[in-house]
Design a protein around this motif. Sequence first.
Motif, PDB file in Angstrom:
ATOM      1  N   SER A 145       5.387  19.388 -15.925  1.00 34.04           N
ATOM      2  CA  SER A 145       4.858  19.830 -14.639  1.00 34.04           C
ATOM      3  C   SER A 145       6.032  20.195 -13.740  1.00 34.04           C
ATOM      4  N   LEU A 146       5.892  21.306 -13.013  1.00 36.91           N
ATOM      5  CA  LEU A 146       6.945  21.696 -12.077  1.00 36.91           C
ATOM      6  C   LEU A 146       7.065  20.689 -10.941  1.00 36.91           C
ATOM      7  N   SER A 147       5.940  20.185 -10.470  1.00 36.36           N
ATOM      8  CA  SER A 147       5.984  19.237  -9.355  1.00 36.36           C
ATOM      9  C   SER A 147       6.619  17.922  -9.778  1.00 36.36           C
ATOM     10  N   ARG A 148       6.271  17.428 -10.976  1.00 36.75           N
ATOM     11  CA  ARG A 148       6.887  16.180 -11.437  1.00 36.75           C
ATOM     12  C   ARG A 148       8.370  16.369 -11.698  1.00 36.75           C
ATOM     13  N   ALA A 149       8.744  17.516 -12.247  1.00 36.19           N
ATOM     14  CA  ALA A 149      10.162  17.783 -12.475  1.00 36.19           C
ATOM     15  C   ALA A 149      10.919  17.862 -11.148  1.00 36.19           C
ATOM     16  N   ALA A 150      10.292  18.457 -10.150  1.00 35.47           N
ATOM     17  CA  ALA A 150      10.929  18.535  -8.837  1.00 35.47           C
ATOM     18  C   ALA A 150      11.190  17.140  -8.290  1.00 35.47           C
ATOM     19  N   GLY A 151      10.250  16.212  -8.496  1.00 31.66           N
ATOM     20  CA  GLY A 151      10.454  14.847  -8.051  1.00 31.66           C
ATOM     21  C   GLY A 151      11.603  14.166  -8.772  1.00 31.66           C
ATOM     22  N   VAL A 152      11.693  14.401 -10.084  1.00 35.49           N
ATOM     23  CA  VAL A 152      12.783  13.810 -10.862  1.00 35.49           C
ATOM     24  C   VAL A 152      14.127  14.359 -10.423  1.00 35.49           C
ATOM     25  N   LEU A 153      14.172  15.660 -10.127  1.00 38.14           N
ATOM     26  CA  LEU A 153      15.427  16.326  -9.770  1.00 38.14           C
ATOM     27  C   LEU A 153      15.732  16.244  -8.275  1.00 38.14           C
ATOM     28  N   HIS A 154      14.772  15.701  -7.494  1.00 37.40           N
ATOM     29  CA  HIS A 154      14.945  15.556  -6.037  1.00 37.40           C
ATOM     30  C   HIS A 154      15.142  16.903  -5.345  1.00 37.40           C
ATOM     31  N   VAL A 155      14.318  17.865  -5.735  1.00 38.75           N
ATOM     32  CA  VAL A 155      14.302  19.172  -5.083  1.00 38.75           C
ATOM     33  C   VAL A 155      12.849  19.527  -4.801  1.00 38.75           C
ATOM     34  N   SER A 156      12.621  20.602  -4.069  1.00 40.45           N
ATOM     35  CA  SER A 156      11.256  21.021  -3.786  1.00 40.45           C
ATOM     36  C   SER A 156      10.667  21.753  -4.991  1.00 40.45           C
ATOM     37  N   GLN A 157       9.324  21.769  -5.056  1.00 36.03           N
ATOM     38  CA  GLN A 157       8.682  22.483  -6.151  1.00 36.03           C
ATOM     39  C   GLN A 157       8.976  23.983  -6.115  1.00 36.03           C
ATOM     40  N   PRO A 158       8.949  24.647  -4.935  1.00 34.91           N
ATOM     41  CA  PRO A 158       9.309  26.074  -4.925  1.00 34.91           C
ATOM     42  C   PRO A 158      10.714  26.334  -5.453  1.00 34.91           C
ATOM     43  N   ALA A 159      11.610  25.397  -5.201  1.00 38.47           N
ATOM     44  CA  ALA A 159      12.989  25.589  -5.659  1.00 38.47           C
ATOM     45  C   ALA A 159      13.066  25.547  -7.182  1.00 38.47           C
ATOM     46  N   ILE A 160      12.404  24.542  -7.796  1.00 38.97           N
ATOM     47  CA  ILE A 160      12.472  24.447  -9.256  1.00 38.97           C
ATOM     48  C   ILE A 160      11.691  25.584  -9.892  1.00 38.97           C
ATOM     49  N   SER A 161      10.609  26.030  -9.253  1.00 34.50           N
ATOM     50  CA  SER A 161       9.845  27.168  -9.771  1.00 34.50           C
ATOM     51  C   SER A 161      10.700  28.427  -9.762  1.00 34.50           C
ATOM     52  N   GLN A 162      11.468  28.609  -8.679  1.00 35.22           N
ATOM     53  CA  GLN A 162      12.338  29.783  -8.585  1.00 35.22           C
ATOM     54  C   GLN A 162      13.441  29.733  -9.639  1.00 35.22           C
ATOM     55  N   ARG A 163      13.977  28.539  -9.885  1.00 36.19           N
ATOM     56  CA  ARG A 163      15.029  28.403 -10.903  1.00 36.19           C
ATOM     57  C   ARG A 163      14.497  28.776 -12.287  1.00 36.19           C
ATOM     58  N   MET A 164      13.288  28.351 -12.592  1.00 37.89           N
ATOM     59  CA  MET A 164      12.715  28.688 -13.899  1.00 37.89           C
ATOM     60  C   MET A 164      12.460  30.196 -14.012  1.00 37.89           C
ATOM     61  N   ALA A 165      11.992  30.803 -12.913  1.00 36.86           N
ATOM     62  CA  ALA A 165      11.762  32.253 -12.920  1.00 36.86           C
ATOM     63  C   ALA A 165      13.075  32.999 -13.119  1.00 36.86           C
ATOM     64  N   GLN A 166      14.138  32.526 -12.472  1.00 39.26           N
ATOM     65  CA  GLN A 166      15.444  33.165 -12.622  1.00 39.26           C
ATOM     66  C   GLN A 166      15.961  33.022 -14.054  1.00 39.26           C
ATOM     67  N   LEU A 167      15.738  31.852 -14.665  1.00 39.99           N
ATOM     68  CA  LEU A 167      16.186  31.650 -16.040  1.00 39.99           C
ATOM     69  C   LEU A 167      15.427  32.577 -16.989  1.00 39.99           C
ATOM     70  N   GLU A 168      14.118  32.703 -16.796  1.00 36.15           N
ATOM     71  CA  GLU A 168      13.328  33.608 -17.632  1.00 36.15           C
ATOM     72  C   GLU A 168      13.764  35.053 -17.439  1.00 36.15           C
TER      73      GLU A 168
END
Length: 309
Positions: A17-40
């Motif tokens: 889950s993006l939201s659970r990963a954001a919690g683990v990484l201590h960042v916002s969900q939009p931030a981790i979503s953007q990082r995944m989009a950039q990687l793709e």
Amino acid sequence: MDIAQLRDFIAVVDAGSLSRAAGVLHVSQPAISQRMAQLEAHLGVRLLDRGPRGVRPTSEGRTLYRDAQQLVRQFDRLAQDITGGRQPVHGPVAIGLPTTVTAPLAPALFSWVRARYPGIHLQVFESMSGYVHELLLAGRLDLAAVFREDDAPRPAELPLYSEELYLIGQPEPAPESADEVSLLDLRQVPLVTPGARSNLRALVDRAFAAHGLVPVNIGDVESLGTLIRIAESGEACTILPRSVVAGHGDPRRLGVRRIVDPVLRRHIAVRTATDSYEPRDTVVAVRRGIVEVTGELAAAGRWPGIHLV
């Protein structure tokens, strides 16, 4: 693509889950979503299938996840070599335990990890064996206890113990022995067992089929406590290892009988998520802890009915 992006991607796949990963990484969900989009976008492939229940890696994503684990582990080992190995072992480790294993193992394992590796954060998922295996195959777990019908060596598995199965409950008519019951004597006994995905259910079905029989299964129950309560009520019997009923009073009153002719035995191993690469240091440490704790509990008589490998 850098090591930080790979760590983020691994965290997303592990969390599911993006939201659970954001919690683990201590960042916002939009931030981790953007990082995944950039990687793709950087790789030119879709790595994640996004849905209402979370995210799952695509085939390309599974390939990246496997190789990223190895690269991140090598990077961490390089850092340890440079610093003389002074960096402590730390990070999350997700473990899947079938319900019959959790009660004796989990509390002692937590104590073992806290005493030796305080930097490791355990994440324990308890469920019936079929679902635990599905989580492991999906990459949601680092380790899992899995049930097998034999002790043949398998990749990524470390054998732990074996255990025999017992009839729990008071069948009608009552068997001649208060300690044992033949499988053939169970052909008319109403049973409740876990669902079809369960290893225990598959083992029972195959044992009956080998004698040309079909068990009288009157219900699928995905709860260990409920299975025992139904057996106590007298409505039906169930089949379980002896260890799970050790704290439920007098075995003769409950009706705990060893199944014989044939003896039903299953084997338990601890399995890592993949055999394509060596697990990271945190996973290796917890796996060692599972082996040591299992041995200590058996030696102290706190896990009755198991036979160490």
